[in-house]
Design a protein around this motif. Sequence first.
Motif, mmCIF file in Angstrom:
data_model
loop_
_atom_site.group_PDB
_atom_site.id
_atom_site.type_symbol
_atom_site.label_atom_id
_atom_site.label_comp_id
_atom_site.label_asym_id
_atom_site.label_seq_id
_atom_site.Cartn_x
_atom_site.Cartn_y
_atom_site.Cartn_z
ATOM 1 N N CYS A 1 0.851 -1.188 0.000
ATOM 2 C CA CYS A 1 0.000 0.000 0.000
ATOM 3 C C CYS A 1 0.884 1.234 0.000
ATOM 4 C CB CYS A 1 -0.914 0.026 1.231
ATOM 5 S SG CYS A 1 -2.296 -1.099 1.051
ATOM 6 N N HIS B 1 0.181 3.866 1.608
ATOM 7 C CA HIS B 1 0.123 4.434 2.961
ATOM 8 C C HIS B 1 -0.825 3.555 3.760
ATOM 9 C CE1 HIS B 1 -0.430 7.450 6.096
ATOM 10 N NE2 HIS B 1 -1.722 7.205 6.009
ATOM 11 N N ARG B 2 -0.558 3.343 5.046
ATOM 12 C CA ARG B 2 -1.498 2.517 5.813
ATOM 13 C C ARG B 2 -2.628 3.377 6.368
ATOM 14 N NH1 ARG B 2 -2.595 -2.405 8.246
ATOM 15 N NH2 ARG B 2 -0.743 -3.459 7.542
ATOM 16 N N CYS B 3 -3.862 3.024 6.010
ATOM 17 C CA CYS B 3 -5.022 3.799 6.462
ATOM 18 C C CYS B 3 -5.224 3.573 7.969
ATOM 19 C CB CYS B 3 -6.273 3.377 5.699
ATOM 20 S SG CYS B 3 -6.063 3.501 3.916
ATOM 21 N N TYR C 1 -7.593 2.790 9.936
ATOM 22 C CA TYR C 1 -8.469 1.748 10.489
ATOM 23 C C TYR C 1 -8.048 0.352 10.050
ATOM 24 C CZ TYR C 1 -10.131 1.970 5.743
ATOM 25 O OH TYR C 1 -10.170 1.961 4.367
ATOM 26 N N CYS C 2 -7.001 0.257 9.215
ATOM 27 C CA CYS C 2 -6.750 -0.988 8.481
ATOM 28 C C CYS C 2 -5.966 -2.006 9.288
ATOM 29 C CB CYS C 2 -5.980 -0.652 7.208
ATOM 30 S SG CYS C 2 -5.532 -2.124 6.285
ATOM 31 N N PHE D 1 -5.475 -5.151 7.663
ATOM 32 C CA PHE D 1 -5.200 -6.183 6.657
ATOM 33 C C PHE D 1 -3.701 -6.469 6.604
ATOM 34 C CE2 PHE D 1 -8.987 -4.092 4.442
ATOM 35 C CZ PHE D 1 -9.877 -4.935 5.070
ATOM 36 N N GLY E 1 -4.275 -5.095 0.799
ATOM 37 C CA GLY E 1 -3.298 -4.387 0.015
ATOM 38 C C GLY E 1 -3.923 -3.578 -1.140
ATOM 39 N N ASN F 1 -7.418 1.000 -5.609
ATOM 40 C CA ASN F 1 -7.499 2.204 -4.791
ATOM 41 C C ASN F 1 -7.642 3.386 -5.751
ATOM 42 O OD1 ASN F 1 -6.856 4.503 -3.303
ATOM 43 N ND2 ASN F 1 -5.531 3.356 -1.914
ATOM 44 N N ARG G 1 -7.250 7.959 4.049
ATOM 45 C CA ARG G 1 -7.256 7.465 2.666
ATOM 46 C C ARG G 1 -6.499 8.463 1.800
ATOM 47 N NH1 ARG G 1 -9.048 2.284 1.715
ATOM 48 N NH2 ARG G 1 -8.927 3.007 -0.427
#
Length: 417
Positions: free
Chosen positions: A13, A15-17, A19-20, A22, A64, A98, A135
């Motif tokens: 990714c 950037h890591r969101c 709330y994520c 995964f 991802g 995305n 996001r």
Amino acid sequence: MIEYALYFHIPFCAHRCAYCDFTTYAGQDSLIPAYVDALCREIELVGGSLTEKAHAKTIFFGGGTPSLMSVPQFNSIFETIRENFQINPNAEISLEANPGTLKPDYFEGLHRLGFNRISFGVQSAHPDELKMLERIHSYADVVAANLAARKAGFDNLSFDLIFGLPGQSLDYWQATLKLIVSLYPEHLSLYALTIEEGTLFGRWAERGMLPLPDPDLAAEMYEWASEFLVEKGFYQYEISNWAKIDDGRLTVDREKPSTVYRPPSFMCKHNLQYWRNLPYLGFGVGAHGYANGMRYSNLLGIQPYIERLSRAEDAEFPLSPTSISEEEISSFQAMQETMMLGLRLTQEGVSAQAFQTRFGRSMQDVFGAEIDELVALGLLEWVNKKTPEALKTSDILRLTPRARLLGNQVFRRFVGE
Ligand code: SF4
């Protein structure tokens, strides 16, 4: 003939969101080329461990952010899949994308490769909510991505949204859903936010810095969305999933329980394979699989995955050389899981006849006490209709509409918790 769903996990990714939770890693894009090579090696070893090519009915790239990969990288993966699996001519081939990572000509390349479905991670149309979620896209990016995908020839687009966000009002949620429906999607997935430990949201919540979502308001949002989407011509086929009705033949069957079941063709065939408890093979970091009566999962960490595959010489189907856990599923566990997963399907439910054919025992015989109790509580109901599995009319057990918000309480009863 066994038909498999193939899942490919792309754990990168931008950037890591917030709330994520995964399996994904930000800032490791330089490993993508080596990851593609490792994925191809895994496909060769697992697919090649059978004497005849296995049939693939769906292919799904999830993450991802699979859309961080280039068209030539997908091309290498597709060539390897084709060499090692028999892909059905009408296979559903999906990509999670995305909207913040996409260029218009990218969609044309994907379409030429054979992708026929894109699932966009949209989550919200409001700039302040997207910012809170961390996001990287805007609603304008979603509109542009939708247009570019349509121009490239995609006629099966799905959008993921999240409701029950901290501080979110019903008005805000309604505005998001109306804006997304105005883009004419074929499919929608609506998820209630859950705050997971180890995420940024989780840490904020622990310190009391995040106004926790109000469960009653989240329930109101879900109920409003369910009614709104029916008005807009969508068919709810799973607790969190709606497909556009495309053939004009479907009759909503609640008043006429024996109506023939003709589901819309835009239901996600890949995910239906999971909910029907049918076999799938998982490739990539942290991927899970279920085949030959066995559940397994692959190791975590991109570098260890690449290293393990660089040394691997063979595989024992369905396991990958990167599998780190495997469990044989007993017949009873398979029955439990068939109930737990199948009851997520709000229309199809679990067919008594299909259950009997698959397990040689009746559903009532195995789970009679649980079913009777849940029916008495108004959480499950019996209906009689045709299903894709049982070509004759069959008794179907499914959630009542009010139980759609209480699914976990129902599922727990079948897995003995
Ligand atoms: S884009 Fe999706 S997978 Fe990546 S960090 Fe955000 S929510 Fe997680």
